[in-house]
Every structure is written in C-alpha cells, then in structure tokens.
Design a protein around this motif. Structure first.
Motif, PDB file in Angstrom:
ATOM      1  N   ASN A   1     -37.847  -3.769  -7.199  1.00  0.00           N
ATOM      2  CA  ASN A   1     -39.019  -4.271  -6.467  1.00  0.00           C
ATOM      3  C   ASN A   1     -40.306  -3.721  -7.087  1.00  0.00           C
ATOM      4  O   ASN A   1     -41.345  -3.654  -6.443  1.00  0.00           O
TER       5      ASN A   1
ATOM      6  N   SER B   1     -43.693  -3.539  -9.337  1.00  0.00           N
ATOM      7  CA  SER B   1     -44.798  -4.472  -9.510  1.00  0.00           C
ATOM      8  C   SER B   1     -44.629  -5.239 -10.819  1.00  0.00           C
ATOM      9  O   SER B   1     -44.027  -4.732 -11.773  1.00  0.00           O
TER      10      SER B   1
ATOM     11  N   TYR C   1     -44.196 -15.903 -11.055  1.00  0.00           N
ATOM     12  CA  TYR C   1     -43.707 -15.393  -9.772  1.00  0.00           C
ATOM     13  C   TYR C   1     -43.000 -16.495  -8.983  1.00  0.00           C
ATOM     14  O   TYR C   1     -41.884 -16.304  -8.506  1.00  0.00           O
ATOM     15  N   ASP C   2     -43.642 -17.646  -8.859  1.00  0.00           N
ATOM     16  CA  ASP C   2     -43.044 -18.744  -8.093  1.00  0.00           C
ATOM     17  C   ASP C   2     -41.727 -19.216  -8.712  1.00  0.00           C
ATOM     18  O   ASP C   2     -40.768 -19.511  -7.991  1.00  0.00           O
TER      19      ASP C   2
ATOM     20  N   ARG D   1     -39.068 -16.496  -8.017  1.00  0.00           N
ATOM     21  CA  ARG D   1     -38.731 -16.492  -6.578  1.00  0.00           C
ATOM     22  C   ARG D   1     -37.906 -17.720  -6.192  1.00  0.00           C
ATOM     23  O   ARG D   1     -37.021 -17.630  -5.347  1.00  0.00           O
TER      24      ARG D   1
ATOM     25  N   ASP E   1     -34.398 -13.573  -3.084  1.00  0.00           N
ATOM     26  CA  ASP E   1     -34.460 -12.230  -2.503  1.00  0.00           C
ATOM     27  C   ASP E   1     -35.197 -11.222  -3.399  1.00  0.00           C
ATOM     28  O   ASP E   1     -35.291 -10.047  -3.064  1.00  0.00           O
ATOM     29  N   TRP E   2     -35.765 -11.673  -4.509  1.00  0.00           N
ATOM     30  CA  TRP E   2     -36.587 -10.807  -5.351  1.00  0.00           C
ATOM     31  C   TRP E   2     -37.946 -10.656  -4.689  1.00  0.00           C
ATOM     32  O   TRP E   2     -38.611 -11.630  -4.382  1.00  0.00           O
ATOM     33  N   GLU E   3     -38.363  -9.408  -4.458  1.00  0.00           N
ATOM     34  CA  GLU E   3     -39.631  -9.146  -3.786  1.00  0.00           C
ATOM     35  C   GLU E   3     -40.360  -7.987  -4.471  1.00  0.00           C
ATOM     36  O   GLU E   3     -40.205  -6.834  -4.087  1.00  0.00           O
TER      37      GLU E   3
ATOM     38  N   LYS F   1     -43.384  -5.422  -5.414  1.00  0.00           N
ATOM     39  CA  LYS F   1     -44.445  -4.813  -4.601  1.00  0.00           C
ATOM     40  C   LYS F   1     -45.776  -5.536  -4.792  1.00  0.00           C
ATOM     41  O   LYS F   1     -46.516  -5.732  -3.843  1.00  0.00           O
TER      42      LYS F   1
ATOM     43  N   LEU G   1     -50.254 -11.164  -4.290  1.00  0.00           N
ATOM     44  CA  LEU G   1     -49.447 -11.025  -3.076  1.00  0.00           C
ATOM     45  C   LEU G   1     -50.214 -10.363  -1.939  1.00  0.00           C
ATOM     46  O   LEU G   1     -49.744 -10.356  -0.805  1.00  0.00           O
TER      47      LEU G   1
END
Length: 192
Positions: free
Chosen positions: A81, A83, A93-94, A97, A102-104, A106, A184
C-alpha cells in the motif's frame, strides 16, 4: 519521505482499457533504487493497431505472457500500500485499480501537477516534452534500454522527473508539494 513507486501502464487501446504492460520503479527518500520491475500481460481483449503503434507492443508479443490474474499477487507484494507516483497518474491508477480492485496505495502523486506548479508558462507538459527540456531522456533510456511509451521507460522517466523537480526544494516544501499533488486526497486541488 519513505518508499514510493513510480508506475506506468500501457493499455490495449480498448474501452475500458486492459493493461498490456506494467512497470514500477522504487524511490526511497527521493533516490531512485534499482532497475524497473515490469510485466508484459496478455489482455482478454485485442490490442488495437493504434495502441500498438504508440507503445510498440503487438498481439504476438504477449500471446505467451501471463494475464493479470496470474501476476496479481506478485504486483500486490511489490507495491503493497506504498505511495505511487506517475505522470498524469490517474490514468495508471485507474487502470491498475480496475485490474486489481483491492490495491489501495496511500497516495497517488501526479508529476504533471507538480510540473505545472514549478514550471509555469510552458506550452506543453507531456512527459516526453518535459524530459527533453530537462535533459532526462538519456538517463531513462540508459536505465531501461527502453523507448518512450514503454512502461519501464515512462515509469523511470516519471521517477526522474519527480526527483529533478523536488531536488532543489527543502524537505518541507517537497513534502507539501507531494501532498498537494496527491490525487487521492479529497482536499487537494490547489495545483490544478
């Protein structure tokens, strides 16, 4: 600043896009660490000729590659997780994801936003244009043996751009700049 990963993806040109190449480059305390890690992937949908012309990845290049499900755990193990950073990072990022819900991370820090803030008045802020203007292309090519629009090259270039932009700043100002460029953070937006 702790560890973060510069990321870049190349897609198949479909809507919604599927990832055909994913690259990550580790940055610790604003220093580039090691070589890029990258994966080539076989998408479920076809790679469009237009996409292939841009990134140079043709269907025959990925026919024997794993699909995203095969490398999902490996990608999560590498990124955790932590950055991430990228140029126009929302696209990367999109895409990640969508493939790995479930990738999140920071934070997702956008070098495009930082460049617009620190280098005002330019006609263009594309990654290739900034890299050429700032003399970063040769180092990215040397580190990756890649070319523009390959994920390892572009991820490395985004990392080098971040380091170049933040190096002259104090740690407090650099940290503030990265906070403001975090897509984010719902409070961000000052750099737009």
């Amino acid at each position: 600043m702790s560890r973060l990963w510069a990321i870049d993806v190349e897609g198949n040109g479909q809507n919604p896009p599927e990832i055909v190449e994913l690259a990550i480059v580790r940055i610790d305390d604003l220093r580039l660490i090691g070589q890029p890690k990258h994966w080539r992937l076989r998408p479920k949908g076809a790679i469009t000729p237009m996409a292939s012309k841009i990134h140079g990845i043709w269907p025959s290049d990925v026919e024997d590659c794993p699909d995203m499900e095969d490398i999902r755990d490996d990608v999560l193990e590498w990124l955790g997780n932590d950055s991430v950073v990228g140029h126009n990072v929302k696209v990367d990022y999109d895409a990640i994801r969508a493939a790995i819900p479930d990738w999140e991370p920071k934070e997702a820090i956008d070098t495009l936003r930082i460049a617009r803030r620190l280098l005002p008045g330019r006609q263009r802020y594309g990654l290739e244009r900034l890299a050429a203007d700032l003399g970063l292309e040769a180092r990215a090519a040397e580190m990756t043996s890649g070319v523009p629009h390959s994920a390892p090259y572009d991820a490395t270039l985004a990392a080098l751009l971040l380091l170049h932009l933040l190096k002259p700043l104090t740690n407090d100002i650099a940290d503030g700049m990265m906070r403001e460029a975090n897509i984010l953070d719902q409070r961000q937006g000052m750099l737009i």
